[in-house]
Design an enzyme around this catalytic site. Sequence first.
Site, PDB file in Angstrom:
ATOM      1  N   ASP A   1      69.015  11.921 -35.077  1.00 36.64           N
ATOM      2  CA  ASP A   1      69.521  11.084 -33.358  1.00 36.64           C
ATOM      3  C   ASP A   1      70.152  12.611 -32.877  1.00 36.64           C
ATOM      4  O   ASP A   1      70.079  12.567 -31.715  1.00 36.64           O
ATOM      5  CB  ASP A   1      69.511  10.145 -33.958  1.00 36.64           C
ATOM      6  CG  ASP A   1      70.934   9.685 -35.282  1.00 36.64           C
ATOM      7  OD1 ASP A   1      71.480  10.982 -35.297  1.00 36.64           O
ATOM      8  OD2 ASP A   1      71.626   9.275 -34.671  1.00 36.64           O
TER       9      ASP A   1
ATOM     10  N   ASP B   1      76.118  16.996 -33.391  1.00 34.55           N
ATOM     11  CA  ASP B   1      77.883  16.855 -32.793  1.00 34.55           C
ATOM     12  C   ASP B   1      77.708  18.055 -33.033  1.00 34.55           C
ATOM     13  O   ASP B   1      77.859  18.729 -32.692  1.00 34.55           O
ATOM     14  CB  ASP B   1      78.755  15.370 -33.129  1.00 34.55           C
ATOM     15  CG  ASP B   1      79.811  15.803 -32.453  1.00 34.55           C
ATOM     16  OD1 ASP B   1      79.806  16.092 -31.295  1.00 34.55           O
ATOM     17  OD2 ASP B   1      80.443  14.511 -32.479  1.00 34.55           O
TER      18      ASP B   1
ATOM     19  N   LYS C   1      74.696  18.326 -28.752  1.00 34.03           N
ATOM     20  CA  LYS C   1      76.150  18.599 -28.007  1.00 34.03           C
ATOM     21  C   LYS C   1      76.623  19.559 -28.392  1.00 34.03           C
ATOM     22  O   LYS C   1      77.289  19.897 -29.101  1.00 34.03           O
ATOM     23  CB  LYS C   1      76.305  17.498 -28.271  1.00 34.03           C
ATOM     24  CG  LYS C   1      76.819  15.945 -28.461  1.00 34.03           C
ATOM     25  CD  LYS C   1      78.143  14.632 -28.280  1.00 34.03           C
ATOM     26  CE  LYS C   1      78.083  13.798 -28.363  1.00 34.03           C
ATOM     27  NZ  LYS C   1      78.779  12.710 -28.870  1.00 34.03           N
TER      28      LYS C   1
ATOM     29  N   PHE D   1      80.355  10.310 -25.342  1.00 33.23           N
ATOM     30  CA  PHE D   1      79.794   9.400 -26.452  1.00 33.23           C
ATOM     31  C   PHE D   1      78.457   8.851 -26.225  1.00 33.23           C
ATOM     32  O   PHE D   1      78.691   8.568 -24.920  1.00 33.23           O
ATOM     33  CB  PHE D   1      81.370   8.375 -26.988  1.00 33.23           C
ATOM     34  CG  PHE D   1      80.179   7.676 -27.817  1.00 33.23           C
ATOM     35  CD1 PHE D   1      80.478   8.043 -29.651  1.00 33.23           C
ATOM     36  CD2 PHE D   1      79.752   5.948 -28.276  1.00 33.23           C
ATOM     37  CE1 PHE D   1      79.729   7.725 -30.575  1.00 33.23           C
ATOM     38  CE2 PHE D   1      79.942   5.928 -29.085  1.00 33.23           C
ATOM     39  CZ  PHE D   1      79.649   6.423 -30.388  1.00 33.23           C
ATOM     40  N   VAL D   2      77.898   8.982 -27.259  1.00 30.25           N
ATOM     41  CA  VAL D   2      76.405   8.009 -26.181  1.00 30.25           C
ATOM     42  C   VAL D   2      75.927   6.942 -27.072  1.00 30.25           C
ATOM     43  O   VAL D   2      75.878   6.836 -28.354  1.00 30.25           O
ATOM     44  CB  VAL D   2      75.089   8.862 -25.932  1.00 30.25           C
ATOM     45  CG1 VAL D   2      75.375   9.636 -25.007  1.00 30.25           C
ATOM     46  CG2 VAL D   2      74.288   9.639 -27.755  1.00 30.25           C
TER      47      VAL D   2
ATOM     48  N   ARG E   1      72.388  -0.252 -31.267  1.00 26.41           N
ATOM     49  CA  ARG E   1      70.818   0.840 -31.581  1.00 26.41           C
ATOM     50  C   ARG E   1      69.606  -0.009 -31.428  1.00 26.41           C
ATOM     51  O   ARG E   1      68.541   1.028 -31.193  1.00 26.41           O
ATOM     52  CB  ARG E   1      70.774   0.444 -33.621  1.00 26.41           C
ATOM     53  CG  ARG E   1      71.785   0.424 -34.067  1.00 26.41           C
ATOM     54  CD  ARG E   1      71.833   1.150 -35.396  1.00 26.41           C
ATOM     55  NE  ARG E   1      72.816   1.092 -36.312  1.00 26.41           N
ATOM     56  CZ  ARG E   1      73.215   2.870 -36.430  1.00 26.41           C
ATOM     57  NH1 ARG E   1      72.993   3.645 -35.644  1.00 26.41           N
ATOM     58  NH2 ARG E   1      74.344   2.798 -37.005  1.00 26.41           N
TER      59      ARG E   1
HETATM   60  P1  5GP Z   1      78.305  15.794 -36.739  1.00 25.63           P
HETATM   61  O1  5GP Z   1      78.220  16.009 -37.842  1.00 25.63           O
HETATM   62  O2  5GP Z   1      76.860  16.735 -36.445  1.00 25.63           O
HETATM   63  O3  5GP Z   1      79.375  16.375 -36.253  1.00 25.63           O
HETATM   64  O4  5GP Z   1      78.376  14.931 -36.383  1.00 25.63           O
HETATM   65  C1  5GP Z   1      76.651  13.584 -36.698  1.00 25.63           C
HETATM   66  C2  5GP Z   1      76.455  12.231 -36.474  1.00 25.63           C
HETATM   67  O5  5GP Z   1      77.846  12.012 -35.954  1.00 25.63           O
HETATM   68  C3  5GP Z   1      75.655  11.330 -36.095  1.00 25.63           C
HETATM   69  O6  5GP Z   1      74.628  11.802 -36.860  1.00 25.63           O
HETATM   70  C4  5GP Z   1      76.038   9.756 -35.544  1.00 25.63           C
HETATM   71  O7  5GP Z   1      75.519   9.542 -36.034  1.00 25.63           O
HETATM   72  C5  5GP Z   1      77.380  10.685 -35.071  1.00 25.63           C
HETATM   73  N1  5GP Z   1      78.144  10.915 -33.458  1.00 25.63           N
HETATM   74  C6  5GP Z   1      78.081  12.282 -33.353  1.00 25.63           C
HETATM   75  N2  5GP Z   1      78.020  11.652 -31.271  1.00 25.63           N
HETATM   76  C7  5GP Z   1      78.020  10.696 -31.820  1.00 25.63           C
HETATM   77  C8  5GP Z   1      77.819  10.094 -30.473  1.00 25.63           C
HETATM   78  O8  5GP Z   1      77.633  10.087 -28.813  1.00 25.63           O
HETATM   79  N3  5GP Z   1      77.479   8.471 -30.322  1.00 25.63           N
HETATM   80  C9  5GP Z   1      77.025   8.136 -30.902  1.00 25.63           C
HETATM   81  N4  5GP Z   1      76.659   7.072 -31.527  1.00 25.63           N
HETATM   82  N5  5GP Z   1      77.195   9.115 -32.943  1.00 25.63           N
HETATM   83  C10 5GP Z   1      77.005  10.071 -32.994  1.00 25.63           C
END
Ligand code: 5GP
Length: 180
Positions: free
Chosen positions: A103, A106, A134, A155-156, A168
């Site tokens: 989805d 980040d 992001k 944050f979304v 969700r």
């Molecule tokens: P990463 O490991 O790439 O830093 O983070 C991935 C996970 O962080 C995503 O699969 C999601 O669960 C969570 N996450 C990161 N940014 C957001 C955001 O803006 N909103 C939400 N709801 N979850 C996020």
Amino acid sequence: MTTIKLHDKTFDTYLSAEIIQEKVIEMAASLNNDYKGKRPLFIAILNGSFMFAADLFKHLTIDAEICFIKLASYRGMKSTGHVITAIGLDHDLFGRDVVIVEDIVDTGKTLHNFLPQLHHQQPASFKIVTLLHKAEATVFPLPIDYVGFIIPDKFVVGYGLDYDGLGRNLKEIYQLSANA
Ligand code: 5GP
């Protein structure tokens, strides 16, 4: 602009349901083209990707399989940091064309920590699809082959993504309000 409240925070509409659906169709078209004649295995990462994965899958016209996994992070025995286990990964990936469905990417940490396990199973090919990226938050660069929207580091919620369990079910994607 619509504003919603989830728990203690307010969020403003950022991507409408129509814009998301148009993008999903566009991404599915690319996948249909790139995987013509193949039988890719889509691996959707729960929880957040369930809605995107379902919509994307509906628009695939190629032969394709899908499975859903959960990534759980725990501290390994070594000091090398977190180890990621994949819960529910019961397919043999050897020789398969694997497409990871996320989805949102980040920092990239989750997938970065999981990739060695995938590679260990020697898939024939391996690509990443994410609806949201992001890009400016990247700490662990990843080869992301299909990106829906590059979004700012805010944050979304919505369209599968939650804030503390809520949001969700929303068809649109909302961004944390500036004054929230
Ligand atoms: P990463 O490991 O790439 O830093 O983070 C991935 C996970 O962080 C995503 O699969 C999601 O669960 C969570 N996450 C990161 N940014 C957001 C955001 O803006 N909103 C939400 N709801 N979850 C996020």
